[in-house]
Design an enzyme around this catalytic site. Structure first.
Site, PDB file in Angstrom:
ATOM      1  N   CYS A 108      65.857  -0.953 -33.636  1.00  0.00           N
ATOM      2  CA  CYS A 108      65.804   0.195 -34.966  1.00  0.00           C
ATOM      3  C   CYS A 108      64.370  -0.412 -35.880  1.00  0.00           C
ATOM      4  CB  CYS A 108      67.143   0.212 -35.276  1.00  0.00           C
ATOM      5  SG  CYS A 108      66.729  -1.876 -36.214  1.00  0.00           S
TER       6      CYS A 108
ATOM      7  N   LYS B 111      80.327  -2.274 -45.105  1.00  0.00           N
ATOM      8  CA  LYS B 111      79.916  -1.315 -43.892  1.00  0.00           C
ATOM      9  C   LYS B 111      79.962  -2.305 -42.667  1.00  0.00           C
ATOM     10  CE  LYS B 111      75.326  -0.598 -43.658  1.00  0.00           C
ATOM     11  NZ  LYS B 111      75.054  -1.272 -41.818  1.00  0.00           N
ATOM     12  N   ASN B 112      79.296  -3.766 -43.210  1.00  0.00           N
ATOM     13  CA  ASN B 112      79.636  -4.496 -42.216  1.00  0.00           C
ATOM     14  C   ASN B 112      80.612  -5.680 -41.357  1.00  0.00           C
ATOM     15  OD1 ASN B 112      76.703  -3.762 -42.060  1.00  0.00           O
ATOM     16  ND2 ASN B 112      75.979  -5.710 -42.696  1.00  0.00           N
TER      17      ASN B 112
ATOM     18  N   ARG C 196      73.532   5.602 -44.660  1.00  0.00           N
ATOM     19  CA  ARG C 196      74.418   4.871 -43.831  1.00  0.00           C
ATOM     20  C   ARG C 196      74.884   3.323 -44.307  1.00  0.00           C
ATOM     21  NH1 ARG C 196      70.473   1.905 -40.742  1.00  0.00           N
ATOM     22  NH2 ARG C 196      72.094   1.219 -39.619  1.00  0.00           N
TER      23      ARG C 196
ATOM     24  N   ARG D 275      66.152  -4.780 -31.494  1.00  0.00           N
ATOM     25  CA  ARG D 275      67.013  -5.719 -31.549  1.00  0.00           C
ATOM     26  C   ARG D 275      67.766  -5.927 -29.976  1.00  0.00           C
ATOM     27  NH1 ARG D 275      69.102  -3.818 -36.729  1.00  0.00           N
ATOM     28  NH2 ARG D 275      70.331  -5.239 -36.169  1.00  0.00           N
TER      29      ARG D 275
ATOM     30  N   ASP E 107      69.737  -9.162 -45.628  1.00  0.00           N
ATOM     31  CA  ASP E 107      69.475  -7.350 -45.928  1.00  0.00           C
ATOM     32  C   ASP E 107      69.355  -7.160 -47.042  1.00  0.00           C
ATOM     33  OD1 ASP E 107      73.158  -6.767 -43.805  1.00  0.00           O
ATOM     34  OD2 ASP E 107      70.232  -6.816 -43.579  1.00  0.00           O
TER      35      ASP E 107
HETATM   36  C1  EPZ Z   1      74.397  -7.711 -38.598  1.00  0.00           C
HETATM   37  O1  EPZ Z   1      73.696  -7.629 -36.975  1.00  0.00           O
HETATM   38  C2  EPZ Z   1      74.734  -6.487 -39.215  1.00  0.00           C
HETATM   39  N1  EPZ Z   1      74.467  -5.286 -39.303  1.00  0.00           N
HETATM   40  C3  EPZ Z   1      72.968  -6.385 -39.968  1.00  0.00           C
HETATM   41  O2  EPZ Z   1      73.107  -5.654 -41.634  1.00  0.00           O
HETATM   42  C4  EPZ Z   1      72.550  -7.792 -40.535  1.00  0.00           C
HETATM   43  O3  EPZ Z   1      70.760  -8.000 -41.009  1.00  0.00           O
HETATM   44  C5  EPZ Z   1      72.050  -8.922 -39.267  1.00  0.00           C
HETATM   45  O4  EPZ Z   1      74.109  -8.593 -39.184  1.00  0.00           O
HETATM   46  C6  EPZ Z   1      71.916 -10.312 -39.970  1.00  0.00           C
HETATM   47  O5  EPZ Z   1      73.133 -10.757 -40.960  1.00  0.00           O
HETATM   48  C7  EPZ Z   1      76.034  -5.258 -38.944  1.00  0.00           C
HETATM   49  O6  EPZ Z   1      77.056  -5.726 -39.440  1.00  0.00           O
HETATM   50  C8  EPZ Z   1      76.873  -3.909 -38.446  1.00  0.00           C
HETATM   51  P1  EPZ Z   1      72.603 -10.439 -35.606  1.00  0.00           P
HETATM   52  P2  EPZ Z   1      73.334  -7.515 -36.401  1.00  0.00           P
HETATM   53  O7  EPZ Z   1      73.295 -10.254 -34.330  1.00  0.00           O
HETATM   54  O8  EPZ Z   1      74.550  -8.571 -35.674  1.00  0.00           O
HETATM   55  C9  EPZ Z   1      69.367 -12.011 -33.019  1.00  0.00           C
HETATM   56  C10 EPZ Z   1      72.043  -3.757 -42.598  1.00  0.00           C
HETATM   57  O9  EPZ Z   1      70.945  -3.430 -43.226  1.00  0.00           O
HETATM   58  N2  EPZ Z   1      69.708 -11.437 -31.192  1.00  0.00           N
HETATM   59  O10 EPZ Z   1      73.455 -11.485 -36.462  1.00  0.00           O
HETATM   60  O11 EPZ Z   1      72.500  -7.298 -34.961  1.00  0.00           O
HETATM   61  C11 EPZ Z   1      68.544 -10.664 -33.484  1.00  0.00           C
HETATM   62  O12 EPZ Z   1      66.768 -10.601 -33.043  1.00  0.00           O
HETATM   63  C12 EPZ Z   1      72.425  -4.494 -41.149  1.00  0.00           C
HETATM   64  O13 EPZ Z   1      73.859  -3.439 -42.678  1.00  0.00           O
HETATM   65  C13 EPZ Z   1      69.213 -11.642 -30.439  1.00  0.00           C
HETATM   66  O14 EPZ Z   1      68.510 -12.337 -30.188  1.00  0.00           O
HETATM   67  O15 EPZ Z   1      72.787  -9.104 -36.300  1.00  0.00           O
HETATM   68  C14 EPZ Z   1      67.675 -11.254 -35.085  1.00  0.00           C
HETATM   69  O16 EPZ Z   1      66.722 -11.890 -35.094  1.00  0.00           O
HETATM   70  C15 EPZ Z   1      70.893  -4.432 -40.578  1.00  0.00           C
HETATM   71  N3  EPZ Z   1      70.577 -11.729 -29.605  1.00  0.00           N
HETATM   72  C16 EPZ Z   1      68.646 -12.551 -35.132  1.00  0.00           C
HETATM   73  O17 EPZ Z   1      69.806 -12.368 -33.796  1.00  0.00           O
HETATM   74  C17 EPZ Z   1      71.747 -10.730 -29.573  1.00  0.00           C
HETATM   75  O18 EPZ Z   1      72.442 -10.632 -29.061  1.00  0.00           O
HETATM   76  C18 EPZ Z   1      70.016 -12.579 -35.850  1.00  0.00           C
HETATM   77  O19 EPZ Z   1      71.121 -10.716 -35.227  1.00  0.00           O
HETATM   78  C19 EPZ Z   1      71.520 -10.963 -30.975  1.00  0.00           C
HETATM   79  C20 EPZ Z   1      70.734 -10.971 -32.614  1.00  0.00           C
END
Ligand code: EPZ
Length: 418
Positions: free
Chosen positions: A116, A22-23, A397, A121, A305
């Site tokens: 979410c 998915k990701n 999802r 997020r 995850d």
């Molecule tokens: C991706 O989300 C995945 N989703 C998530 O999977 C996964 O948990 C996550 O990466 C971490 O591996 C998809 O790929 C669609 P991040 P993403 O930006 O990109 C902080 C699932 O269950 N952050 O790597 O949104 C954030 O708050 C989903 O399949 C900022 O502070 O995650 C978090 O603490 C859930 N500012 C950390 O970084 C930003 O602009 C990592 O988030 C962006 C992120």
């Protein structure tokens, strides 16, 4: 409304080919916007998040067709550059469209993706990266309006290895003349998968999988065909399902080195593992033991995850495990539901101490988010008695044919009216 009715305690056995990631496929679908032509993605899972992304592509003007596990996206003609709020609400990771629309059209508009179930997020890193490349982004009443303020390759430094921000920067950089370097990039396998798809389109991208990714953008890209990698979190889910039922399973279509941290925990918990390229075999013949500590971290650390899923498997075992969730603020919402099944879990801030109290007992539980919902199914498979899991919209999802696949492995699970 419906729910899964699970009668636990049946050892799973057999093999299954895990669905596409998915990701990986979500950013790849957005990347199809970069090409005025038809791209073909294969091994695309039938998930509600994928359907939601396809809805956005169609709304933007793409022709999208499905042929079995292939999705054909023709982005020759785009007739709008905005993603309406109701679609953004449906899937917050649609923020990935910012970079692709900016690269292709030089303009993009979408509403702020809200938080979410996992907590806030933020997308500050996405916006800073795009602004570094020359985008002018105005934020008005919850709407992001992005313009090409003179896109140019530059050096981007990410303070957190954000998966989504890395992907957004990669897609935007394809539309920026010159060299873009993303430092502090996320190293997840899905980033490598995206790089490989972009390279199939003719993009000059190197370094994915490491913390520095280089993109030389500005040249036109051409249509490409690409097979999406296997979903490592879905694979982890099926492995934990076999482990918690003291069964055995062969998972195909997955590269073992994309989930080494999970495999190490399962081995420490007493599972026997064998891996080959594209295949993982797991066997478990005793209750799972505790694993000293599971700390979630960016790849190659333990994936956030898989935290709920492994917790569900260990909660019904013997021995204690300390979980520390470092990635998201609210990723223990499945704990209360596991407690209803008899789990002994103490939460203090980011830490959760799981004391394996022996087999859980069935209960009526509700999914609170995608992976928390999958975790409840895993717990139900290992529990004594009957478990009913509601809130299936969360699970749909990210899991294709979940009850069917589990039934084929010997589980007693079926979807019934709630
Ligand atoms: C991706 O989300 C995945 N989703 C998530 O999977 C996964 O948990 C996550 O990466 C971490 O591996 C998809 O790929 C669609 P991040 P993403 O930006 O990109 C902080 C699932 O269950 N952050 O790597 O949104 C954030 O708050 C989903 O399949 C900022 O502070 O995650 C978090 O603490 C859930 N500012 C950390 O970084 C930003 O602009 C990592 O988030 C962006 C992120």
């Amino acid at each position: 409304m419906s729910c899964y009715k699970i009668t636990g305690g049946r050892p799973l056995s057999g093999s299954l080919a895990v669905h596409g990631a998915k990701n990986s496929v979500l950013p790849m679908l957005a990347a199809c916007l970069l090409v005025p032509g038809q791209c073909v993605l294969r091994n695309v899972p039938d998930l509600s998040d994928v359907s939601a992304t396809i809805d956005i592509l169609r709304l933007l003007g793409c022709r999208v067709d499905r042929e079995g596990d292939a999705v054909l996206v023709d982005a020759s003609v785009l007739n709008r550059s905005d993603v309406p709020e109701h679609l953004m609400r449906e899937m917050r990771s649609s923020v990935i469209f910012l970079g692709a629309l900016l690269a292709r059209l030089g303009v993009a508009e979408l509403s702020y993706p809200g938080g979410c179930e996992l907590g806030p997020r933020p997308i500050d890193l996405h916006l800073t990266a795009l602004r570094t490349l020359g985008a002018v982004i105005l934020e008005e009443q919850g709407v992001l309006c992005c313009q090409n303020g003179g896109l140019q390759g530059r050096e981007i430094c990410l303070s957190i290895p954000s998966v989504g921000a890395t992907e957004n920067a990669m897609l935007a950089a394809c539309g920026c003349p010159g060299l873009t370097t993303i430092l502090g990039a996320a190293r997840e396998p899905e980033i490598v998968d995206l790089q490989n798809f972009l390279r199939a389109m003719g993009a000059k991208v190197t370094g994915a999988g490491g913390s520095a990714i280089s993109i030389t953008g500005g040249a036109p890209l051409h249509p490409a065909e690409y097979r999406v990698m296997g979903d490592r979190i879905a694979a982890a889910t099926y492995l934990c399902s076999a482990a918690v039922t003291e069964g055995e399973i062969e998972v195909d279509g997955i590269e073992p080195d994309t989930l080494t941290a999970v495999l190490a925990c399962l081995e420490e918990a007493g599972c026997t593992l064998h891996t080959d390229p594209g295949r993982i075999v797991l066997a478990c013949s005793a209750p799972l033991r505790g694993v000293r500590q599971v700390r979630t971290a960016p790849y190659p650390g333990f994936p956030t995850d898989a935290q709920a899923i492994l917790m569900a498997a260990l909660a019904g075992g013997e021995g204690a495990t300390l979980f520390v969730e470092n990635m998201f603020d609210s990723r223990y919402r499945h704990v209360d539901e596991l407690r209803r099944m008899g789990a002994d879990i103490q939460v203090a801030g980011r830490a959760a101490m799981v004391s394996g109290a022996g087999r859980l007992h069935g209960a009526a539980v509700r999914a609170t988010d995608l992976r928390g919902g999958a975790a409840l199914v895993v717990a139900g498979l290992g529990a004594e008695g009957t478990t009913q899991v509601s809130g299936l919209g969360h699970i749909r999802r990210g899991y294709e044919r979940f009850p069917q696949n589990l039934r084929a492995l010997g589980a007693e699970i079926r979807e019934i009216p709630a």
